[in-house]
Design an enzyme around this catalytic site. Structure first.
Site, PDB file in Angstrom:
ATOM      1  N   LYS A  26     -29.634  14.723  -9.688  1.00 37.20           N
ATOM      2  CA  LYS A  26     -30.262  14.474  -8.251  1.00 37.20           C
ATOM      3  C   LYS A  26     -29.655  14.628  -6.931  1.00 37.20           C
ATOM      4  O   LYS A  26     -30.129  15.498  -6.149  1.00 37.20           O
ATOM      5  CB  LYS A  26     -31.038  12.753  -8.284  1.00 37.20           C
ATOM      6  N   ARG A  31     -29.107  18.597  -2.312  1.00 39.24           N
ATOM      7  CA  ARG A  31     -28.198  19.130  -1.405  1.00 39.24           C
ATOM      8  C   ARG A  31     -28.487  20.585  -1.662  1.00 39.24           C
ATOM      9  O   ARG A  31     -28.294  21.406  -0.726  1.00 39.24           O
ATOM     10  CB  ARG A  31     -26.765  19.173  -1.966  1.00 39.24           C
ATOM     11  N   ARG A 127     -36.199   0.576   3.548  1.00 43.42           N
ATOM     12  CA  ARG A 127     -34.853   0.795   3.356  1.00 43.42           C
ATOM     13  C   ARG A 127     -34.135   0.983   4.803  1.00 43.42           C
ATOM     14  O   ARG A 127     -34.993   1.676   5.752  1.00 43.42           O
ATOM     15  CB  ARG A 127     -34.545   1.724   2.576  1.00 43.42           C
ATOM     16  N   SER A 172     -20.930   5.284   1.946  1.00 44.77           N
ATOM     17  CA  SER A 172     -22.211   6.080   1.458  1.00 44.77           C
ATOM     18  C   SER A 172     -22.051   7.431   1.780  1.00 44.77           C
ATOM     19  O   SER A 172     -21.841   8.202   2.927  1.00 44.77           O
ATOM     20  CB  SER A 172     -23.521   5.429   2.748  1.00 44.77           C
ATOM     21  N   GLN A 174     -24.459   9.285   1.455  1.00 41.60           N
ATOM     22  CA  GLN A 174     -25.612   9.959   2.334  1.00 41.60           C
ATOM     23  C   GLN A 174     -25.571   9.875   3.847  1.00 41.60           C
ATOM     24  O   GLN A 174     -25.882  10.889   4.432  1.00 41.60           O
ATOM     25  CB  GLN A 174     -26.976   8.916   1.965  1.00 41.60           C
ATOM     26  N   ASP A 324     -24.745   3.639  -8.622  1.00 37.16           N
ATOM     27  CA  ASP A 324     -26.163   3.634  -9.249  1.00 37.16           C
ATOM     28  C   ASP A 324     -26.280   3.095 -10.676  1.00 37.16           C
ATOM     29  O   ASP A 324     -27.466   3.060 -11.258  1.00 37.16           O
ATOM     30  CB  ASP A 324     -26.881   5.038  -9.263  1.00 37.16           C
ATOM     31  N   ARG A 398     -34.368   3.000 -11.765  1.00 39.61           N
ATOM     32  CA  ARG A 398     -33.287   2.554 -12.527  1.00 39.61           C
ATOM     33  C   ARG A 398     -33.607   1.203 -12.954  1.00 39.61           C
ATOM     34  O   ARG A 398     -32.824   0.821 -14.377  1.00 39.61           O
ATOM     35  CB  ARG A 398     -31.916   2.777 -11.809  1.00 39.61           C
TER      36      ARG A 398
HETATM   37  C1  S3P Z   1     -26.487   9.464  -2.986  1.00 42.33           C
HETATM   38  C2  S3P Z   1     -25.664   8.283  -2.425  1.00 42.33           C
HETATM   39  C3  S3P Z   1     -25.644   7.008  -3.144  1.00 42.33           C
HETATM   40  C4  S3P Z   1     -26.511   6.943  -4.078  1.00 42.33           C
HETATM   41  C5  S3P Z   1     -27.832   7.618  -4.208  1.00 42.33           C
HETATM   42  C6  S3P Z   1     -27.494   9.082  -4.110  1.00 42.33           C
HETATM   43  C7  S3P Z   1     -26.302  10.873  -2.363  1.00 42.33           C
HETATM   44  O1  S3P Z   1     -26.492   6.454  -2.025  1.00 42.33           O
HETATM   45  O2  S3P Z   1     -26.907   5.508  -4.371  1.00 42.33           O
HETATM   46  O3  S3P Z   1     -28.567   7.427  -5.509  1.00 42.33           O
HETATM   47  O4  S3P Z   1     -26.937  11.785  -3.249  1.00 42.33           O
HETATM   48  O5  S3P Z   1     -25.561  11.047  -1.687  1.00 42.33           O
HETATM   49  P1  S3P Z   1     -25.595   5.703  -0.752  1.00 42.33           P
HETATM   50  O6  S3P Z   1     -25.004   7.095  -0.063  1.00 42.33           O
HETATM   51  O7  S3P Z   1     -26.721   4.960   0.326  1.00 42.33           O
HETATM   52  O8  S3P Z   1     -24.431   4.697  -1.136  1.00 42.33           O
END
Ligand code: S3P
Length: 441
Positions: A26, A31, A127, A172, A174, A324, A398
């Site tokens: 994913k 990306r 969120r 994080s 993200q 995750d 999940r």
């Molecule tokens: C992800 C980062 C994680 C993860 C999410 C995918 C990503 O989140 O929980 O399922 O692809 O960068 P966080 O960056 O908020 O920890």
């Protein structure tokens, strides 16, 4: 919650066996779509996850001007518009359940002089987004409307984005990725200093497309320096099987007596393999076969055989590499001998659901003793679980899959209220599990 809920029931059957491949990763799929959209020319992506999270991200990128074609099974072609080249979308961008799609797209849009409204489903609307908006605002983007840092929100991208040095307040990927994607449009160097290393797919893929990225160790974490305004070159991307999706059939194979399962082509990026480290400590029999590199990522076929597990303590420092995987680890822990303590799970409270509470509830509903102490989750393993419960999945894929795995190994069947959200990350989950002889109805 959609009107057409799909309850599912999982019950114990004979051993699981067979060789399967779970869908594409994913994180990498999202990306690949975004970087393809930021590259002028055609980017070919093989192995893309065709789950709702990736598809919703693709739709949003189309609304921003990218042309995205489905050319074959898991084969996609992205005709990008270049860094800073997004068009202003006519309608709100709907990311559905996808935090990653939404947060990374916020970063990509922040470096473009367009205004866009970001929205999602009830889970995503709950969120936190302010953590991403903070660095993007420092770079020159403006939040025009947002209900206390949550969706729906309207972002005006920066006309002249400025590079920043950013230390994310939480571990994080993200947050790091959104900042780097905005930094693509800024002149000079955008720096992210992370206290703990998180998944590095963005950095690796940026380099793959031709950007200059320097990664240096700093403290216990990393300093990532991106040189903005790169000349992106379209490059094919291969997406391996998602280790976070593989975790569900993997733990099912460990728990259902007599099972012997092979999971093909699973990504083994060391920043994603915390679950495998933990399961090995618990005594799991997991072999890495045919270790290889595919499209820049370590990949292996995993052979999993059922066997006894023992409880362990999982340090907080391991959380980023298995963030995750805690719901499914907690299920494995229920079947282990003795107590498993998982430390430092604060971030689980802001996932697709409050996963700390949801994981505890899913186990308790099925006769497993669980404590939450501060940010730690403690599972009192008894080598078997009663089952017989109905699990509320809270729009969280999940939680749904973890509950199903519990049902495959417990004394009585386990029911979930709704299996529809499984399709966000793992389309075909039910069919794949059935092909291994799991009993799901
Ligand atoms: C992800 C980062 C994680 C993860 C999410 C995918 C990503 O989140 O929980 O399922 O692809 O960068 P966080 O960056 O908020 O920890």
């Amino acid at each position: 919650m959609p009107a057409n809920r799909v309850p599912l029931t999982a019950r114990r059957n004979g051993p699981l066996s067979g060789a399967v491949r779970v869908p594409g990763d994913k994180s990498m799929s999202i990306r690949a779509l975004i970087l393809g959209a930021l590259t002028v020319g055609a980017t070919r992506v093989g192995g893309l996850l065709e789950g709702e999270d990736a598809l919703n991200t693709a739709k949003a990128l189309q609304a921003l001007g990218a042309r995205i074609e489905h050319t074959g099974e898991r084969q996609w072609l992205i005709h990008g518009v270049g860094v800073g080249g997004f068009a202003e979308p006519a309608n709100a961008l709907d990311f559905g359940n996808s935090g990653t799609g939404c947060r990374l797209a916020l970063g990509a849009v922040a470096g473009c002089p367009v205004t866009a409204t970001f929205d999602g489903d009830a889970s995503l609307r709950s969120r936190p987004m302010q953590r991403v908006l903070d660095p993007l605002q420092r770079m020159g983007a403006r939040t025009l409307a947002s209900a206390d840092g949550r969706l729906p929100l309207t972002l005006a991208g920066a006309r002249d984005p400025m590079p920043i040095v950013f230390k994310p307040p939480v571990a994080s990927a993200q947050l790091k990725s959104a900042t780097l994607l905005a930094g693509l449009a800024a002149p000079g160097e955008t720096v992210v200093i992370e206290a703990e290393a998180t998944r590095d797919h963005t950095e690796k893929m940026l380099v793959h497309f031709g950007a200059k990225v320097r990664v240096e160790p700093e403290g216990g974490g990393r300093r990532i320096t991106l040189t903005g305004q790169p000349e992106f070159i379209p490059r094919p991307v291969t997406v391996p099987a998602d280790p976070s999706s593989a975790a569900f059939p993997l733990v099912a194979a460990l728990l259902v007596p007599g099972s012997d399962v092979i999971l093909n082509g699973v990504m083994m990026n060391p920043l994603r393999t915390g679950l495998l480290t933990t399961l090995a400590e618990m005594g799991a029999r997991i072999e890495r076969l045919e270790e290889r590199n595919e499209g820049g990522e370590d990949v292996a076929d995993l052979r999993i055989r059922a066997g006894a597990l023992r409880g362990v303590e999982v340090p907080a420092a391991r959380a980023p590499s298995m963030i995750d995987e805690y719901p499914i680890l907690a299920v494995a822990a229920a079947f282990a001998e003795g107590m498993t303590v998982m430390r430092g799970l604060k971030e689980l409270r802001v996932k697709e659901s409050d996963r700390l509470a949801a994981t505890a509830a899913l186990l308790r509903a099925n006769g497993v003793a669980v404590d939450i102490e501060g940010d730690d989750l403690i599972v009192h393993g008894k080598t078997r679980a009663a089952g017989g419960g109905t699990v509320t999945t809270h729009m969280d894929h999940r939680i749904a899959m973890a509950a199903i795995v519990l049902g495959l190994a417990s004394d009585k069947p386990v029911q979930i209220d709704d299996g529809t959200f499984i399709a966000t990350s793992f389309p075909g989950f039910v069919e794949l599990m059935r092909s291994l002889s799991a009993e799901l109805s």
